[in-house]
Design a protein around this motif. Structure first.
Motif, short mmCIF file in Angstrom:
data_model
loop_
_atom_site.label_atom_id
_atom_site.label_comp_id
_atom_site.label_asym_id
_atom_site.label_seq_id
_atom_site.Cartn_x
_atom_site.Cartn_y
_atom_site.Cartn_z
N PRO A 184 47.61 39.54 46.36
CA PRO A 184 46.72 39.28 45.34
C PRO A 184 47.03 40.14 43.94
CG PRO A 184 45.57 39.63 47.39
CD PRO A 184 47.15 40.24 47.61
N PRO A 185 46.45 39.54 42.76
CA PRO A 185 46.81 40.13 41.78
C PRO A 185 46.26 41.65 41.77
CG PRO A 185 46.08 38.15 41.03
CD PRO A 185 45.96 38.21 42.67
N LEU A 186 46.96 42.62 41.58
CA LEU A 186 46.71 44.01 41.67
C LEU A 186 45.50 44.37 40.92
CD1 LEU A 186 50.00 45.83 41.91
CD2 LEU A 186 48.78 45.05 43.81
N ASP A 187 45.46 44.01 39.62
CA ASP A 187 44.21 44.31 38.97
C ASP A 187 43.02 43.84 39.54
OD1 ASP A 187 44.89 41.84 38.39
OD2 ASP A 187 44.61 41.78 36.01
N ARG A 188 43.03 42.58 40.06
CA ARG A 188 41.80 42.06 40.79
C ARG A 188 41.28 42.85 41.89
NH1 ARG A 188 42.73 35.95 42.54
NH2 ARG A 188 42.94 37.14 44.88
N LEU A 189 42.26 43.69 42.51
CA LEU A 189 42.00 44.51 43.85
C LEU A 189 41.48 46.07 43.21
CD1 LEU A 189 45.07 43.80 45.98
CD2 LEU A 189 42.71 43.01 46.28
N GLY A 190 41.51 45.99 41.81
CA GLY A 190 41.04 47.30 41.49
C GLY A 190 42.15 48.31 41.22
N VAL A 191 43.37 47.93 41.29
CA VAL A 191 44.61 49.05 41.50
C VAL A 191 44.88 49.38 39.99
CG1 VAL A 191 47.09 49.26 42.02
CG2 VAL A 191 45.63 47.92 43.39
N SER A 192 44.95 50.77 39.83
CA SER A 192 45.15 51.42 38.39
C SER A 192 46.47 51.85 38.40
CB SER A 192 44.12 52.69 38.53
OG SER A 192 44.25 53.61 39.07
N GLY A 193 47.29 51.70 39.19
CA GLY A 193 48.95 52.12 39.55
C GLY A 193 49.59 51.93 40.46
N THR A 241 39.48 46.73 51.02
CA THR A 241 39.00 45.32 51.55
C THR A 241 39.80 44.09 51.29
OG1 THR A 241 36.75 46.27 51.62
CG2 THR A 241 36.99 44.00 51.69
N GLY A 242 40.16 44.00 49.88
CA GLY A 242 40.84 43.03 49.23
C GLY A 242 42.28 42.84 50.10
N LEU A 243 42.98 43.98 50.26
CA LEU A 243 44.26 43.96 50.77
C LEU A 243 44.06 43.64 52.35
CD1 LEU A 243 47.25 44.84 50.45
CD2 LEU A 243 46.68 47.06 51.14
N LEU A 244 43.33 44.12 53.08
CA LEU A 244 43.02 43.73 54.31
C LEU A 244 42.61 42.31 54.60
CD1 LEU A 244 41.47 47.00 55.94
CD2 LEU A 244 43.72 46.28 56.13
N ALA A 245 41.87 41.80 53.62
CA ALA A 245 41.49 40.33 53.85
C ALA A 245 42.68 39.59 53.61
CB ALA A 245 40.34 40.06 52.75
N TRP A 246 43.41 40.00 52.65
CA TRP A 246 44.63 39.08 52.31
C TRP A 246 45.58 39.16 53.59
CZ3 TRP A 246 49.83 41.08 52.45
CH2 TRP A 246 50.76 39.97 52.03
N ALA A 247 45.91 40.38 54.28
CA ALA A 247 46.61 40.48 55.33
C ALA A 247 46.43 39.70 56.54
CB ALA A 247 46.69 41.77 55.70
N GLU A 248 44.86 39.54 56.66
CA GLU A 248 44.13 38.82 57.74
C GLU A 248 44.61 37.30 57.58
OE1 GLU A 248 42.09 38.01 61.28
OE2 GLU A 248 43.17 40.11 60.48
N ALA A 249 44.33 36.86 56.26
CA ALA A 249 44.57 35.52 56.26
C ALA A 249 45.94 35.17 56.35
CB ALA A 249 43.95 35.38 54.53
N ALA A 250 46.95 35.95 55.80
CA ALA A 250 48.32 35.73 55.94
C ALA A 250 48.81 35.74 57.28
CB ALA A 250 49.04 36.56 54.84
N GLY A 251 47.94 36.32 58.17
CA GLY A 251 48.49 36.56 59.45
C GLY A 251 49.76 37.48 59.51
#
Length: 308
Positions: free
Chosen positions: A241-250, A270-280
């Motif tokens: 997912p877009p890193l800025d949407r995940l709150g990543v600063s660098g 949470t966003g990263l793990l949700a993406w991994a779960e959805a992608a399997g």
């Protein structure tokens, strides 16, 4: 009643030749609080503590301990404070008990020597000469003597240097018990884990000035948390997912290893793990950690040096 038992305003200390070791610092310490002064070698920690202990007169500024000037009104302050220096310098031929008795004779309202030695776990070493003690045992003796007078304010300068892991933890428990009983503790230490575990608030000194102050959580919050993981097989960074949407600063990428920095750890994880779960997919070597006091400490030093 003023709840601050230590008050420092625009404090400066200048040594011969014009070297300014302390450059206009200010802070307060409340009754029953553990306050840690941190800094690299030469940052001004010991120079500051010596002024608070009344061992020297400041070049300028104001110090109050228990409402008194610790240098000009030493007689009013000294009986109510305990001091543990970096080096005790006790006569090497005296035993532990003899040393404690000698010190008790110089302290107003000294508690029983046996009680003070028991507090720091030296009861069985009472007949041992000081020169035969280990470095850690000498630090315990230093602490016992600092506690002999039942101080309202306790100055601890590197209290656990030379102690093993068990001795360090025992000292931490003792400091916590003293704080809970109402003793105010001002602590200097090179062990950042120690400050993080003990201090209610802290200040980080750099080149004689306070670079930051606050609770350990407030100071570490200034630094980003970190998440690292291996990209799944067949995936690129752009597939996330877009890193800025995940709150990543660098971020950095080293082969398949991705390192993210964020000031919104829960949101990013949470966003990263949700993406991994959805992608399997599985995020191998996943490591999620909040910023540490060590990172905040090093970050301050790096920023100050870069600005110099």
């Amino acid at each position: 009643m003023n709840t601050n038992v230590i008050e420092v305003t625009d404090l400066r200390r200048v040594y011969g030749g014009g070297f300014e070791a302390v450059r206009g610092i200010g802070f307060t310490v409340a009754r029953g609080e553990v306050f840690a002064l941190l800094g690299t070698n030469g940052a001004g920690k010991t120079s500051t503590v010596e002024l608070l202990e009344g061992l020297a007169r400041p070049a300028s500024g104001r110090v109050r301990v228990l409402g008194h000037d610790p240098y000009e009104e030493r007689a009013a302050v000294r009986p109510r404070t305990g001091v543990m220096l970096q080096e005790g310098g006790f006569p090497s031929e005296l035993t532990v008990t003899e040393t404690a008795r000698m010190w008790a004779g110089c302290v107003s309202g000294a508690r029983p020597v046996g009680e003070a030695l028991a507090t720091v776990g030296l009861t069985r070493r009472g007949d041992v000469r000081v020169k035969q003690l280990s470095g850690g045992e000498r630090r315990r003796l230093d602490l016992a003597l600092a506690l002999l007078g039942g101080p309202e304010v306790l100055f601890l300068d590197e209290p656990t240097t030379g102690l093993d892991a068990e001795g360090r933890r025992d000292t931490w428990e003792l400091v916590r018990a003293l704080r809970d009983a109402g003793t105010t503790v001002l602590l200097t230490t090179h062990y950042l884990e120690e400050a993080e575990n003990l201090a209610d608030r802290l200040a980080i000194l750099h080149e004689g000035r306070i670079a930051t102050t606050g609770t350990p959580a407030e100071v570490t919050a200034e630094q980003p948390s970190r998440i690292s993981f291996e990209l799944p097989d067949g995936y690129l960074l752009g597939d996330l997912p877009p890193l800025d949407r995940l709150g990543v600063s660098g971020h950095e990428v080293d082969g398949t290893l991705v390192r993210l920095r964020t000031h919104a750890l829960q949101r990013t994880a949470t966003g990263l793990l949700a993406w991994a779960e959805a992608a399997g997919v599985e995020l191998r070597r996943l490591d999620v950690r909040s910023a540490s006091l060590e990172e905040a400490f090093l970050g301050i030093a790096e920023r100050q040096e870069a600005a110099a």
